[in-house]
Design a protein around this motif. Structure first.
Motif: not given
Lengths: 293, 219
Positions: A64-83
């Motif tokens: 998570r970012s210092t502000s708490g606004l972002t983070g964790g989305d790259a993992a979502r995109l990576w998970a989708r790459s499997g398909s």
């Protein structure tokens, strides 16, 4: 010696000597910095190492970012790459790498400014992707960063690589052009094709404003790094297909400077307009920093 | 400009002015103090005061005070590390008329009782400008070895100091004199090309005209 004020000059020199742009730039920088080619290669190789480490760190779903606004989305995109998604596993993983590095930056992780922290995901998403997927050797990948750097120097000198001066086109746009030129070289294209790819990449980012929510390097910067990767690949594919830019690269850089100068200050990193000034943008700002007095 | 200015620097995010610049401001304060800090009072103005938490500027400043470099991954956890090391850290908002929006004033107290006060701004791209040291107006970037000489404003003081520098083979890149009033206390800010021999600082301190001579090594 190059003065890095013209992409055309760099192309001509490489063509005349029958070498890649990266080799011409490595020779030139070796002379200008009074260091051996081996020393400079090692310095650049260390930067590629940091890019790869930033990809790994940024793929952590818990990040998570210092502000708490972002983070964790790259993992979502990576998970989708499997398909394989719609555009194929390679493209999705490349986009995920760019997002990972950009999210790692927002979470106070270590990155390579390339050319800036705000645009730090685009070269890892492109060059480091070809390397990670076995499409080039490590030596070629390190060398291609010299080509990317040369295009960046011209843009920095003739236009700008600062969002506060030229908007996002100066940061993500520059990174995108640098990446497109490097990709062409890595796939065996000519110096001229690298210049065409950079031109086509720049054209597609022209006018992009810098309007960060709460002034933070997060929204929309992180997602613009992902889009920058797709534009860089599109531009490189066009150039490798033999498609030329009707407007030469140097003239695209001039146009970028003019467009940047024409942007109002409210759209140059001041967080006063655009996405930053939307109702949600303002609400997120309050969430992080509290109500403005 | 060279290729490593574009592919680089290696840094801790999220932005060069809020992290790298802030680390550097902390480092100048740490170097000025010259001993282990036990207390850090940090005052922030303008944009720094409004946004320091979201940008991690607080962590970056404290990391610099502990002597970390701007690419050190420990910056992220610097506030916890400072607590473990027994450094009492406090943040407050202040107003400094005419100051750059990204200005911080850092007051450090050392284990041996020394105090150092640095005021400076992060002016973009990771560059900084120090504007006051221990209450005296200065102007330097920390890119070079910088010697601050506090002395009595009287004829010949500058000549004596620069004579010793010339004698030590030290080349002056930039020289600035500021004084409170004629005949009062004055401060020389001298930026040096290359290294500064240790005996030069001792010699400067031994001069009758000189009250204090401080070396702030290049960042």
């Amino acid at each position: 010696m190059f003065n890095y004020e013209s992409i055309e000059d760099i192309c001509r020199e490489a063509e005349a000597r029958g070498i890649r742009i990266s080799e011409a730039v490595l020779d030139d920088q070796s002379e200008q910095l009074e260091k051996s080619r081996e020393e400079l290669f090692a310095l650049m190789s260390a930067r590629l190492d940091v890019m790869e480490q930033a990809v790994s760190a940024g793929l952590d779903p818990e990040l998570r970012s210092t502000s708490g606004l972002t983070g964790g989305d790259a993992a979502r995109l990576w998970a989708r790459s499997g398909s394989g998604g719609m555009t194929g596993g390679f493209m999705l993983r490349s986009m995920a790498r760019a997002m990972a590095v950009s999210e790692n930056n927002a979470a106070m992780g270590r990155i390579v400014a390339a050319p800036t922290a705000g645009s730090c995901g685009i070269l890892p998403g492109t060059v480091a992707s070809l390397l990670a997927e076995g499409r080039c050797t490590r030596e070629q990948a390190v060398l291609s960063l010299f080509t990317a750097g040369a295009f960046g120097m011209v843009i920095a000198q003739k236009a700008s690589i600062s969002g506060a001066e030229g908007g996002c086109q100066a940061e993500c746009g520059a990174a995108c052009a640098m990446a497109a030129a490097a990709l062409v070289e890595l796939m065996g294209g000519s110096p001229r094709q690298s210049a065409d790819a950079a031109a086509m990449a720049l054209k597609n980012q022209l006018g992009l404003v810098c309007d960060p929510v709460a002034g933070l390097v997060e929204i929309p910067c992180i997602k613009r790094n992902v889009a920058g990767v797709s534009i860089a690949f599109a531009a490189a594919e066009m150039a490798l297909a033999g498609i030329e830019s009707r407007i030469p690269a140097d003239e695209c850089v001039d146009a970028m400077r003019e467009v940047g100068e024409a942007l109002p200050a409210s759209l140059r990193e001041t967080a006063k307009a655009g996405l930053a000034a939307t109702p949600t943008g303002k609400r997120l700002r309050e969430q992080v920093f509290g109500r403005e007095e | 400009m060279n290729v490593f200015d574009i592919i680089g620097p290696i840094m801790i995010g999220p932005s060069s002015s809020h992290t790298a610049g802030a680390v550097r401001l902390g480092r100048v304060a740490s170097k000025l103090l010259g001993e282990r800090p036990v207390k850090a009072e940090i005052e922030l103005t303008g944009s720094f005061a409004q946004t320091y938490r979201g940008h991690g500027t607080d962590k970056a400043l404290v990391a610099g005070i502990m002597g970390f470099d701007s690419d050190d991954e420990r910056i992220r956890s610097s506030l916890e590390l400072a607590r473990e090391k027994g450094i009492a850290v406090s943040f407050s908002e202040t107003t400094i008329p005419g100051a750059h929006p990204n200005t911080a004033r850092i007051t450090l107290t050392g284990a041996g009782g020394r105090r150092a006060v640095v005021r400076g701004a992060s002016v973009g791209g990771g560059s900084i400008l120090i504007t006051a040291v221990n209450g005296m107006g200065v102007s330097f970037t920390g890119q070079y070895n910088t010697i601050l000489v506090l002395h009595q404003d009287k004829p010949g003081a500058i000549a004596v100091v620069t004579h010793f520098m010339a004698h030590s083979g030290v080349n002056i890149g930039n020289f600035r004199l500021s004084r409170e009033r004629r005949g009062g206390e004055a401060l020389m800010t001298i930026e040096i090309d290359g290294g500064v021999p240790e005996e030069l600082m001792d010699r400067l301190r031994a001069l009758p005209e000189v009250q204090q001579a401080i070396l702030i090594p290049a960042l």
